[in-house]
Design a protein around this motif. Structure first.
Motif, PDB file in Angstrom:
ATOM      1  N   ARG A   1      -5.582  25.463  17.939  1.00  0.00           N
ATOM      2  CA  ARG A   1      -4.128  25.371  18.525  1.00  0.00           C
ATOM      3  C   ARG A   1      -3.688  26.633  19.167  1.00  0.00           C
ATOM      4  NH1 ARG A   1      -3.411  21.814  13.944  1.00  0.00           N
ATOM      5  NH2 ARG A   1      -2.588  23.594  12.743  1.00  0.00           N
TER       6      ARG A   1
ATOM      7  N   ARG B   1      -5.632  26.989  22.445  1.00  0.00           N
ATOM      8  CA  ARG B   1      -5.262  26.062  23.486  1.00  0.00           C
ATOM      9  C   ARG B   1      -3.719  26.467  23.923  1.00  0.00           C
ATOM     10  NH1 ARG B   1      -5.719  19.968  24.355  1.00  0.00           N
ATOM     11  NH2 ARG B   1      -3.703  19.316  24.955  1.00  0.00           N
ATOM     12  N   ARG B   2      -3.053  26.604  23.227  1.00  0.00           N
ATOM     13  CA  ARG B   2      -1.484  27.045  23.649  1.00  0.00           C
ATOM     14  C   ARG B   2      -1.749  28.376  24.572  1.00  0.00           C
ATOM     15  NH1 ARG B   2       0.878  26.276  18.794  1.00  0.00           N
ATOM     16  NH2 ARG B   2       0.882  28.801  18.297  1.00  0.00           N
TER      17      ARG B   2
ATOM     18  N   THR C   1      -8.035  21.275  26.781  1.00  0.00           N
ATOM     19  CA  THR C   1      -6.438  22.011  27.064  1.00  0.00           C
ATOM     20  C   THR C   1      -5.982  21.236  28.047  1.00  0.00           C
ATOM     21  OG1 THR C   1      -5.124  23.879  27.079  1.00  0.00           O
ATOM     22  CG2 THR C   1      -7.336  23.752  28.373  1.00  0.00           C
TER      23      THR C   1
END
Ligand code: SF4
Ligand code: SF4
Ligand code: SF4
Length: 268
Positions: free
Chosen positions: A64, A67-68, A192
């Motif tokens: 996460r 991905r951010r 993503t």
């Protein structure tokens, strides 16, 4: 409207704002160097980024985070948005220079040379002409030629999108199928997000539709189902990217694009 329209759109769709193709913007932030480097390093950089995300996919917290980070970086540097044919035509109308060029990502995914990518705006010939991988495939297009090609791509089910080179400068109009890297990263593997859906979402009018199913075959995003009871297609608005290529094969004019912003819960 998407967040780029709000940030970069001067009150309208950001990709219909002339400033985002302008020489003034081009000359800021070393965009020429960035674009050259992008062409020269695409395969290495793209391969590395995908491998990194893939490697951490099984560790949710780390994944996460990466991905951010990747989304933030892509939004700043190289981000796309799906655009339906009528808006692509307006974009092409705004350009002084359109150059058809070999697809960087289809070469990576298929090993074949195909030319569905249009460079728009500043000095594409000057920048890419010196690379043997690109130079033989560059072709300057008149606006009418470019519009004619994009219309034929639309019929074939190729999805149109625009891409930034150091956002908000827009330097490419792409016409893609499932061999596109962006499709693979965002839709097939969901590693993503690297592009927004269109400013639109599709709807079907069952009263006009004859149930021929042609639209199902043109949707790259699996957004169209079929009701065997009603003998009519159904569009899942949550899956729809708003590309409009289902509409282009409908002889009954049963499919229309609505403003995505009307539907507060739909994803961008
Ligand atoms: S995004 Fe699509 S049109 Fe653009 S280079 Fe990749 S495959 Fe070609
Ligand atoms: S249903 Fe949506 S995503 Fe599928 S082709 Fe039509 S507009 Fe594109
Ligand atoms: S292509 Fe048009 S007429 Fe055929 S099933 Fe789809 S919406 Fe109906």
């Amino acid at each position: 409207m998407c967040e780029f329209c709000i940030q970069h759109g001067e009150g309208k769709k950001w990709y219909l704002t002339m400033r985002n193709y302008s020489r003034e913007l081009w000359e800021q932030c070393n965009r020429a160097e960035y674009m050259e480097d992008f062409g020269a390093q695409f395969e290495v950089r793209c391969g590395t980024a995908v491998a990194k995300l893939d490697a951490v996919k099984s560790i949710p917290v780390v994944y996460r985070f990466f991905r951010r980070m990747a989304m933030h970086k892509n939004k700043t540097l190289h981000w796309g948005q799906i655009v339906p044919i009528e808006d692509v035509e307006q974009i092409l109308e705004m350009q002084d220079s359109i150059v058809r060029m070999p697809c960087v990502c289809r070469r990576l995914t298929t090993g074949r040379e195909t030319r569905y990518c249009f460079g728009v705006g500043m000095d594409i010939m000057g920048m890419f002409g010196k690379y043997p991988d690109y130079s033989h495939g560059l072709e300057v297009l008149e606006k009418e030629e470019a519009v004619g090609l994009v219309r034929s791509f639309d019929k074939q089910g190729l999805v149109h999108s625009i891409w930034t080179f150091r956002t908000p400068y827009i330097g490419a109009v792409c016409n893609c199928d499932q061999d596109c890297m962006a499709y693979g990263i965002q839709f097939k593997t969901n590693l993503t997000q690297i592009m927004f859906r269109a400013e639109y979402v599709a709807t079907v009018d069952w009263n006009k539709c004859n149930g021929c199913k042609k639209c199902l075959l043109n949707c790259q995003f699996g957004a169209i189902g079929y009701s065997n009871t009603m003998k009519r297609p159904t569009i899942d608005m949550n899956r729809c990217y708003g590309c409009g290529v289902c509409r282009s094969v409908c002889d009954k004019e049963a499919i229309a694009l609505l403003d995505r912003a009307q539907f507060a819960t739909l994803p961008w």
